[in-house]
Design a protein around this motif. Structure first.
Motif, PDB file in Angstrom:
ATOM      1  N   ARG A 165      12.190 -17.531 -30.210  1.00 17.23           N
ATOM      2  CA  ARG A 165      11.144 -17.204 -31.177  1.00 17.23           C
ATOM      3  C   ARG A 165      11.340 -15.752 -31.574  1.00 17.23           C
ATOM      4  N   THR A 166      10.501 -15.245 -32.458  1.00 21.59           N
ATOM      5  CA  THR A 166      10.665 -13.884 -32.977  1.00 21.59           C
ATOM      6  C   THR A 166       9.446 -13.053 -32.641  1.00 21.59           C
ATOM      7  N   GLY A 167       9.701 -11.833 -32.140  1.00 23.58           N
ATOM      8  CA  GLY A 167       8.637 -10.914 -31.825  1.00 23.58           C
ATOM      9  C   GLY A 167       8.470  -9.862 -32.909  1.00 23.58           C
ATOM     10  N   PRO A 168       7.708  -8.815 -32.620  1.00 19.43           N
ATOM     11  CA  PRO A 168       7.485  -7.750 -33.616  1.00 19.43           C
ATOM     12  C   PRO A 168       8.801  -7.144 -34.091  1.00 19.43           C
ATOM     13  N   ILE A 204       3.386  -8.440 -26.816  1.00 20.53           N
ATOM     14  CA  ILE A 204       4.269  -7.305 -27.097  1.00 20.53           C
ATOM     15  C   ILE A 204       3.660  -6.434 -28.190  1.00 20.53           C
ATOM     16  N   ALA A 205       3.133  -7.076 -29.250  1.00 17.87           N
ATOM     17  CA  ALA A 205       2.507  -6.320 -30.341  1.00 17.87           C
ATOM     18  C   ALA A 205       1.308  -5.527 -29.838  1.00 17.87           C
ATOM     19  N   TRP A 206       0.528  -6.117 -28.929  1.00 19.90           N
ATOM     20  CA  TRP A 206      -0.617  -5.408 -28.362  1.00 19.90           C
ATOM     21  C   TRP A 206      -0.151  -4.175 -27.588  1.00 19.90           C
ATOM     22  N   MET A 207       0.890  -4.318 -26.761  1.00 19.18           N
ATOM     23  CA  MET A 207       1.421  -3.165 -26.027  1.00 19.18           C
ATOM     24  C   MET A 207       1.958  -2.112 -26.984  1.00 19.18           C
ATOM     25  N   VAL A 212       1.308   2.014 -26.815  1.00 20.90           N
ATOM     26  CA  VAL A 212       2.281   3.010 -26.355  1.00 20.90           C
ATOM     27  C   VAL A 212       3.510   3.139 -27.255  1.00 20.90           C
ATOM     28  N   GLY A 213       3.615   2.367 -28.315  1.00 14.32           N
ATOM     29  CA  GLY A 213       4.759   2.514 -29.206  1.00 14.32           C
ATOM     30  C   GLY A 213       5.742   1.367 -29.081  1.00 14.32           C
ATOM     31  N   GLU A 226       0.276   8.930 -22.769  1.00 13.34           N
ATOM     32  CA  GLU A 226       0.954   7.659 -22.529  1.00 13.34           C
ATOM     33  C   GLU A 226       2.109   7.443 -23.510  1.00 13.34           C
ATOM     34  N   ARG A 227       1.882   7.718 -24.767  1.00 11.90           N
ATOM     35  CA  ARG A 227       2.943   7.555 -25.766  1.00 11.90           C
ATOM     36  C   ARG A 227       4.062   8.568 -25.553  1.00 11.90           C
TER      37      ARG A 227
END
Length: 538
Positions: free
Chosen positions: A240-243, A271-274, A278-279, A434-435
């Motif tokens: 599947r495809t992520g961000p 993943i998009a939420w993370m 944090v980038g 964090e970032r």
């Protein structure tokens, strides 16, 4: 680990500097060939014989041939390219659970012997400081567990997977088995037809020959040995495809594909939420390896996190709980994998952060208040510190149970430190920290001191006293903004005539109705990656 790292290798200059700093921290005599062979180490406070001085690994090429069942040794060839940081008459590798058939150094045969859990190699000619060195070891890799040892190969219902934390990669292949020495990896796995092999990184080729298939995978970012992953089994690979077009691939037992799909499809959103916190995701791919095995843990192996199947298929676990565990392992790709602890005493940096984002996700997505969980953790923190040490100075594990470092003090106890820091410097500064942390140390190793310095830089404040108390104190300091929070008072011993309480160290079983993490912290489980242990995974 709940028990429950750019496209180019780091430059030799930078790598030599890091290795020199590490070597300077331990007094080591690189002995002449005539002296007795001895195990060495880089002087890690918790695992003093883990890793080896005198060289810095640039890359591993691991070739495994699977015989068709998971009770027989695999034939293997490990090739290591390394940069020497000292004159070497001998080279030590960590390796303890296989038969070594031959060793070559720069193409020439070399003598070898075992010492403790080290493979000690004596090349024909000594190797000078500041040169490239190639070591080739032909060996077996035994999937049957070593007596009195944890980790390495995990035998599943249809094959194998890896679980190399905390010091078990060298039960699978010869290596410099310490997180301070990250390297690039190539995996080549040959298995009989009917099996599928997948490893960390991206696919780099498939070759069929005479009833077997060889799969090749390569990482595009450096990786610690304890984060390596290879799956061999009767598996289906789902794509599947992520961000940002990120390729996401999951490896699942074929017969459980349909039951697992509703969970797997949540990964791109997690993943998009993370990324919103944090980038950008730091690696070339991600996915879940769902093992048909009862492991009692989940593990953040780089780009391919290991999960036990029953976490998803047992109806006892509430959906919010399962999703928060998934986020814990996703968060580790930033905290622990891309930014790797330089020593095992820095473990709180990755487990505390993964627990933090696990809890934050549960708060934002399922209405489970972070404040409630942290208040409960505060109550238990003194007890955790007494049992396992302060978050940044954990007690050494039992030699027979190396995963004993994965205690509550480095999970919710360390997340509590992050909560106190956010209370102390404010949410905006905390989020900038964090970032900045994951950008500044991407693909590298970092220490607790690095985090303390960056927090002071971002906040514009001297935080030495704050961190000294929270990270190293025997007792938990007062919580900023919550003067009413108090540690729990230890229970008084019960009279013998009364019904005995379960020992605090007794392993927790998965309850029929899991509670929210904030409801009541559990006693340290025998396997801290068990989902019943405070809703967390490795």
């Amino acid at each position: 680990m709940l028990l429950t790292p750019h496209s180019q290798a780091t430059s030799p200059t930078r790598r030599r500097t890091a290795a020199a700093l590490l070597t300077s921290a331990v007094s080591v005599c690189l002995v002449a060939a005539s002296a007795p062979v001895v195990p060495l180490g880089v002087g890690d406070r918790l695992f003093p014989y883990l890793g080896n001085p005198g060289y810095d690994v640039a890359s591993y090429d691991l070739a495994f041939t699977y015989p068709g069942n998971n009770s027989e040794p695999l034939q293997a060839v490990t090739t290591i390219d390394a940069w020497t940081t000292a004159d070497l008459d001998r080279v030590n590798l960590d390796f303890a659970h296989g038969k070594v058939e031959s060793v070559e150094v720069d193409g020439d045969s070399a003598e070898f012997r075992s010492a403790g859990e080290d493979l000690v190699i004596t090349p024909e000619d000594s190797v000078s400081d500041g040169t490239w060195m190639r070591i080739t070891v032909r060996h077996t890799s035994d999937p049957v567990p070593a007596e009195g040892r944890e980790g390495g190969w995990v035998r599943t219902a249809d094959g194998l997977a890896m679980a190399n934390q905390a010091d078990a990669a060298h039960l699978v292949f010869p290596c410099n088995d310490h997180p301070s020495d990250k390297a690039m990896f190539t995996f080549r796995v040959t298995a009989p037809d009917g099996h599928t092999a997948v490893a960390g990184g991206l696919a780099a080729g498939v070759e069929k020959s005479g009833g077997s298939t060889t799969w090749t995978y390569r990482t595009q970012h450096p990786m610690a040995t304890e984060l390596a992953q290879v799956s061999i089994g009767r598996s289906t690979v789902l794509h599947r495809t992520g961000p940002h077009g990120l390729p996401v691939r999951d490896v699942v037992p074929t017969r459980h594909r349909e039951a697992l799909e509703p969970w797997l499809e949540k990964t791109p959103g997690q993943i998009a939420w993370m990324e919103s916190k944090v980038g950008r995701y730091p690696f070339e791919t991600y996915g879940l390896l769902v093992a048909d095995a009862s492991t009692g843990f989940e593990l953040e192996t780089q780009t391919l996190s290991l999960f036990e199947r029953e976490l998803f298929t047992e109806p006892v676990y509430p959906p919010w709980y399962v999703e928060s565990i998934m986020v814990h392992e996703v968060a580790h790709q930033w905290f622990g994998n891309s930014v790797t602890p330089r020593t095992w005493s820095d473990l709180w940096l990755n487990e505390g952060h993964a627990t933090w984002y696990e809890a934050l996700y549960a708060e934002e997505q399922a209405g489970k208040p972070m404040r409630d969980r942290m208040k409960a953790a505060y109550g238990a923190s003194d007890r955790w510190r007494a049992a396992g040490g302060p978050p940044a100075a954990p007690k050494a594990p039992d030699p027979a149970r190396k995963t004993g470092i994965f205690r509550p003090n480095v999970y919710d106890g360390a997340a509590l430190v992050l909560y106190a820091l956010r209370q102390e410097i404010g949410r905006p500064a905390f989020e900038r920290l964090e970032r900045a942390w994951v950008v500044r140390h991407q693909d590298d190793t970092a220490t607790t001191e690095d985090f303390v310095k960056l927090a002071a830089e971002i906040s514009g404040r001297d935080l030495d006293g704050f961190f000294q108390d929270w990270l190293y104190g025997e007792k938990t300091p007062p919580m900023p903004g919550h003067p009413d929070w108090k540690p729990e008072t230890p229970a008084k011993p019960q009279a013998p005539a009364r019904k005995p309480e379960a020992p605090a160290a007794k392993p927790e079983v998965r309850a029929a109705e899991p509670q929210a993490p904030a409801a009541k912290p559990q006693a340290p489980a025998a396997n801290p990656h068990a989902p019943a242990e405070q809703a967390r995974a490795w």
